[in-house]
Design a protein around this motif. Structure first.
Motif, mmCIF file in Angstrom:
data_model
loop_
_atom_site.group_PDB
_atom_site.id
_atom_site.type_symbol
_atom_site.label_atom_id
_atom_site.label_comp_id
_atom_site.label_asym_id
_atom_site.label_seq_id
_atom_site.Cartn_x
_atom_site.Cartn_y
_atom_site.Cartn_z
ATOM 1 N N ILE A 491 10.743 -8.428 -2.139
ATOM 2 C CA ILE A 491 11.125 -7.013 -2.142
ATOM 3 C C ILE A 491 10.299 -6.241 -3.157
ATOM 4 N N ILE A 492 10.137 -6.826 -4.367
ATOM 5 C CA ILE A 492 9.347 -6.170 -5.406
ATOM 6 C C ILE A 492 7.903 -5.990 -4.953
ATOM 7 N N GLN A 493 7.339 -7.080 -4.386
ATOM 8 C CA GLN A 493 5.956 -7.007 -3.929
ATOM 9 C C GLN A 493 5.795 -5.983 -2.809
ATOM 10 N N GLU A 494 6.755 -5.945 -1.894
ATOM 11 C CA GLU A 494 6.693 -4.966 -0.814
ATOM 12 C C GLU A 494 6.782 -3.547 -1.358
ATOM 13 N N ALA A 495 7.648 -3.348 -2.388
ATOM 14 C CA ALA A 495 7.773 -2.017 -2.990
ATOM 15 C C ALA A 495 6.467 -1.607 -3.674
ATOM 16 N N GLN A 496 5.863 -2.564 -4.397
ATOM 17 C CA GLN A 496 4.603 -2.262 -5.062
ATOM 18 C C GLN A 496 3.514 -1.917 -4.054
ATOM 19 N N GLU A 497 3.465 -2.692 -2.976
ATOM 20 C CA GLU A 497 2.453 -2.432 -1.965
ATOM 21 C C GLU A 497 2.727 -1.108 -1.241
ATOM 22 N N LYS A 498 4.016 -0.775 -1.090
ATOM 23 C CA LYS A 498 4.357 0.498 -0.459
ATOM 24 C C LYS A 498 3.945 1.662 -1.346
ATOM 25 N N LEU A 499 4.183 1.523 -2.680
ATOM 26 C CA LEU A 499 3.777 2.560 -3.623
ATOM 27 C C LEU A 499 2.259 2.713 -3.632
ATOM 28 N N ALA A 500 1.552 1.585 -3.664
ATOM 29 C CA ALA A 500 0.085 1.643 -3.642
ATOM 30 C C ALA A 500 -0.413 2.283 -2.356
ATOM 31 N N ALA A 501 0.233 1.963 -1.254
ATOM 32 C CA ALA A 501 -0.156 2.562 0.023
ATOM 33 C C ALA A 501 0.085 4.066 0.021
ATOM 34 N N SER A 502 1.218 4.492 -0.600
ATOM 35 C CA SER A 502 1.525 5.921 -0.675
ATOM 36 C C SER A 502 0.481 6.642 -1.525
ATOM 37 N N GLN A 503 0.113 6.008 -2.657
ATOM 38 C CA GLN A 503 -0.884 6.624 -3.515
ATOM 39 C C GLN A 503 -2.230 6.749 -2.799
ATOM 40 N N ARG A 504 -2.594 5.701 -2.070
ATOM 41 C CA ARG A 504 -3.847 5.765 -1.313
ATOM 42 C C ARG A 504 -3.785 6.848 -0.245
ATOM 43 N N GLN A 505 -2.609 7.029 0.342
ATOM 44 C CA GLN A 505 -2.452 8.054 1.362
ATOM 45 C C GLN A 505 -2.582 9.451 0.760
ATOM 46 N N LEU A 506 -1.982 9.646 -0.456
ATOM 47 C CA LEU A 506 -2.094 10.938 -1.134
ATOM 48 C C LEU A 506 -3.551 11.240 -1.491
ATOM 49 N N LEU A 507 -4.246 10.220 -1.997
ATOM 50 C CA LEU A 507 -5.648 10.399 -2.333
ATOM 51 C C LEU A 507 -6.480 10.748 -1.104
ATOM 52 N N LEU A 508 -6.139 10.086 -0.007
ATOM 53 C CA LEU A 508 -6.853 10.360 1.238
ATOM 54 C C LEU A 508 -6.614 11.794 1.698
ATOM 55 N N GLU A 509 -5.363 12.261 1.598
ATOM 56 C CA GLU A 509 -5.054 13.636 1.993
ATOM 57 C C GLU A 509 -5.780 14.638 1.097
ATOM 58 N N GLN A 510 -5.833 14.330 -0.226
ATOM 59 C CA GLN A 510 -6.526 15.207 -1.150
ATOM 60 C C GLN A 510 -8.012 15.300 -0.801
ATOM 61 N N LYS A 511 -8.613 14.146 -0.502
ATOM 62 C CA LYS A 511 -10.017 14.127 -0.114
ATOM 63 C C LYS A 511 -10.248 14.944 1.159
ATOM 64 N N LYS A 512 -9.294 14.823 2.091
ATOM 65 C CA LYS A 512 -9.422 15.584 3.336
ATOM 66 C C LYS A 512 -9.396 17.081 3.058
ATOM 67 N N ARG A 513 -8.486 17.505 2.166
ATOM 68 C CA ARG A 513 -8.383 18.933 1.852
ATOM 69 C C ARG A 513 -9.652 19.456 1.168
ATOM 70 N N GLU A 514 -10.180 18.657 0.214
ATOM 71 C CA GLU A 514 -11.408 19.053 -0.463
ATOM 72 C C GLU A 514 -12.565 19.167 0.524
ATOM 73 N N LEU A 515 -12.651 18.233 1.408
ATOM 74 C CA LEU A 515 -13.708 18.269 2.416
ATOM 75 C C LEU A 515 -13.569 19.495 3.308
ATOM 76 N N GLU A 516 -12.332 19.846 3.640
ATOM 77 C CA GLU A 516 -12.104 21.004 4.489
ATOM 78 C C GLU A 516 -12.521 22.290 3.775
ATOM 79 N N ARG A 517 -12.195 22.349 2.470
ATOM 80 C CA ARG A 517 -12.614 23.527 1.704
ATOM 81 C C ARG A 517 -14.142 23.630 1.657
ATOM 82 N N LYS A 518 -14.778 22.494 1.398
ATOM 83 C CA LYS A 518 -16.240 22.484 1.378
ATOM 84 C C LYS A 518 -16.814 22.884 2.728
ATOM 85 N N ARG A 519 -16.177 22.388 3.779
ATOM 86 C CA ARG A 519 -16.651 22.754 5.114
ATOM 87 C C ARG A 519 -16.532 24.246 5.346
ATOM 88 N N MET A 520 -15.401 24.817 4.887
ATOM 89 C CA MET A 520 -15.201 26.249 5.061
ATOM 90 C C MET A 520 -16.213 27.054 4.241
#
Length: 568
Positions: A491-520
């Motif tokens: 359970i602990i390992q799954e929670a840690q991996e879920k948190l890491a996955a969430s952080q990676r997802q947030l970073l990915l969304e941030q990168k997408k937004r920055e790229l969109e601004r640059k594109r604009m």
């Protein structure tokens, strides 16, 4: 041609035999005792000689249409009839139907004196009259040494014994003659075994406070026979002899599958469960869930409308039913429908042979399609390890011959090696499932895996399982950092991996937004440059048109000027 002649010769010279009808005895004698010849049954008091003689006559009269005669020298006919009533044999009815005759010949040892010739002529006459009264084909003399109890002349005894046996042969009677065991001989006279065509020895011995009766064929003229000591029992149905290898390895093999009652366990076993008629071994330490797995199997059998025989040696049936309700399994309806039969008995109540015979009787009476024994490890208290292993060899062979699927629960001692059984019977099993506890992070988790399953592809994964209110739940295989994680660590390992996955997802969304601004921004810059380019292109067009106009005007002026100057 040679083969046919040989077969005919063997068949012609084959010793005729008389089936006794006694369970197991006809098998180890290869068909019964010699037809029309005397058989000696000897042993100490209380080993079952008289009962064997009576059953031989009863089976002959009721199953083979062969009337019989019983000559008793010690007990009266009334005592004989009363003694076998508990076995369900109505001797009085057989006597009335002229299928059986019993006569008591009383000989007083004190009045016998050795004077002159001694012969059994009077006995022959009485026996002959008794035989003729019912047309007997079988006869029992119980017991022979009473005839010679007052004689010490061995020559006379031997001569009269030979004469008696010869007279029985001349009459064509298949005879059983019982005799008491001597000090260093099979019988008190030490002569009967030499003039008998077949000698069967019975004895009763006590080993570790458990009484065991055994039978052995000492000799059998003209026939092959089993030479081992075979345990036998006296039950409500008479005598049951248990040959060590009573069933061969030529039983029918089924390709049909039956469910374990746990869908995800079935998926681990090629997706279909166990083979019908196979043997399943479930091993594990205390508290690993063996009984729960066994009860799921029993319940699934009953859900399919088939019968299950459940043999419990540690818990009472009602206790098992109560405990299974905690995991969402209600066995009570199957019990009421007659599909589930609980048999609970302590292994120390009687010996292994009695257990085996009782199992045979239960199976023949209840006719189950599956059998559960929970656990088998307790049976070592009823015999040594070799006896226990032989017990299971005979039991598994018998169940396979009947196409009955058997599940055996075995308790593995804590701290010992897991992948073995105390009796060494794992090689007999078709499917072997191990359940164990894994202790980590201050808790214990249950694991299950399939060690082997003959004839099918099966999972090699170690699976964690839970005991829930909805039954057994096998969890998905989970690997963390190259190791199997269970319980809270998972359970602990799954929670840690879920948190890491969430952080990676947030970073990915941030990168997408920055790229969109640059594109604009780039798009805006492109639009500005395109506008500037369009303006410059328009300016260039205007200049080009003005230059073309200027050139046209210049040409026109040149022509006018040339005309004015009279150019040629």
């Amino acid at each position: 041609m040679v083969k046919q002649d040989t077969s005919a010769k063997v068949k012609k010279n084959y010793l005729p035999k008389c089936p006794t009808g006694i369970q197991g005895l006809d098998k180890i004698t290869d068909g019964g005792i010699p037809l029309g010849r005397p058989t000696l049954v000897c042993g100490a008091a209380g080993c079952g000689k008289t009962l064997m003689g009576i059953e031989f006559l009863v089976r002959g009269a009721t199953e083979y249409a062969e009337p019989g005669a019983f000559i008793c020298f010690e007990e009266t006919p009334e005592e004989i009839v009363q003694n076998v009533t508990s076995l369900g044999w109505d001797l009085e009815q057989l006597i009335q139907e002229k299928k059986l005759a019993i006569e008591h010949i009383y000989i007083e040892p004190q009045v016998i004196q050795e004077a002159g010739n001694y012969d059994l002529e009077a006995l022959f006459i009485r026996i002959g009259m008794l035989v003729d009264s019912v047309g007997a084909k079988r006869i029992v003399l119980d017991t022979i040494e009473v005839l010679f109890v007052g004689l010490s002349n061995a020559a006379i005894v031997r001569a009269e014994l030979r004469r008696l046996f010869r007279w029985l042969k001349q009459k064509g009677l298949t005879a059983i003659i019982t005799g008491e065991r001597g000090d260093n001989t099979l019988t008190r006279q030490g002569l009967e075994e030499y003039v008998s065509d077949c000698v069967i020895r019975l004895d009763q011995r006590t080993n570790e406070e458990l009484a065991i009766r055994r039978l052995q064929i000492i000799k059998y003229r003209g026939s092959q026979h089993g030479s081992n000591e075979y345990p036998f029992l006296i039950t409500d149905d008479g005598i049951s002899v248990l040959p060590i290898t009573s069933v061969g390895l030529d039983h029918v093999v089924s390709t049909e599958h039956i469910s374990s009652g746990i869908p995800r366990l079935d998926a681990m076993l090629s997706g279909n469960g166990y083979f019908r008629g196979s043997s399943i071994l479930l091993t594990g330490t205390a508290g690993t869930g063996k009984t729960t797995i066994a009860c799921h199997f029993a319940a699934e059998t009953c859900r399919q409308g088939e019968r299950c025989l459940y043999l419990a040696s540690e818990e009472a049936p009602q206790q098992i039913i109560r405990n299974m309700r905690s995991v969402g399994l209600d066995l009570e309806p199957y019990l009421q429908q007659g599909l589930l039969n609980f048999q609970a008995v302590r292994p120390t109540e009687y010996g292994l042979e009695t257990h085996l015979v009782n199992l045979h009787h239960l199976i023949q009476k209840f006719n189950p399609s599956t059998v559960v024994i929970d656990p088998i490890s307790n049976l070592t208290s009823s015999g040594n390890l070799n006896q226990t292993k032989m017990f299971f060899i005979r039991l598994v062979d018998f169940l396979k011959s009947q196409q009955i699927t058997v599940l055996l629960n075995n308790l593995t001692p804590g701290g010992g090696p897991f992948e073995q059984t105390e009796m060494g019977i794992s090689s007999l099993m078709d499917t072997w499932i191990e359940v164990r506890m894994l202790e980590s992070n201050g808790e214990r988790s249950r694991l299950l895996y399939v060690l082997k399953s003959r004839g099918m592809e099966h999972s090699n994964q170690v699976r964690e399982f839970l005991l829930t209110k909805q039954g057994i739940q096998l969890l998905d295989v989970y690997l963390g950092q190259g190791t199997v994680l269970t319980g809270s660590a998972r359970i602990i390992q799954e929670a840690q991996e879920k948190l890491a996955a969430s952080q990676r997802q947030l970073l990915l969304e941030q990168k997408k937004r920055e790229l969109e601004r640059k594109r604009m921004v780039v798009c805006s810059q492109i639009s500005t440059l395109e506008a500037e380019l369009a303006a410059e292109q328009e300016e260039l067009r205007i200049l080009t048109e003005q230059e073309a106009l200027n050139q046209s005007n210049l040409k026109e002026y040149s022509q006018i000027l040339a005309q004015l100057r009279k150019a040629d």
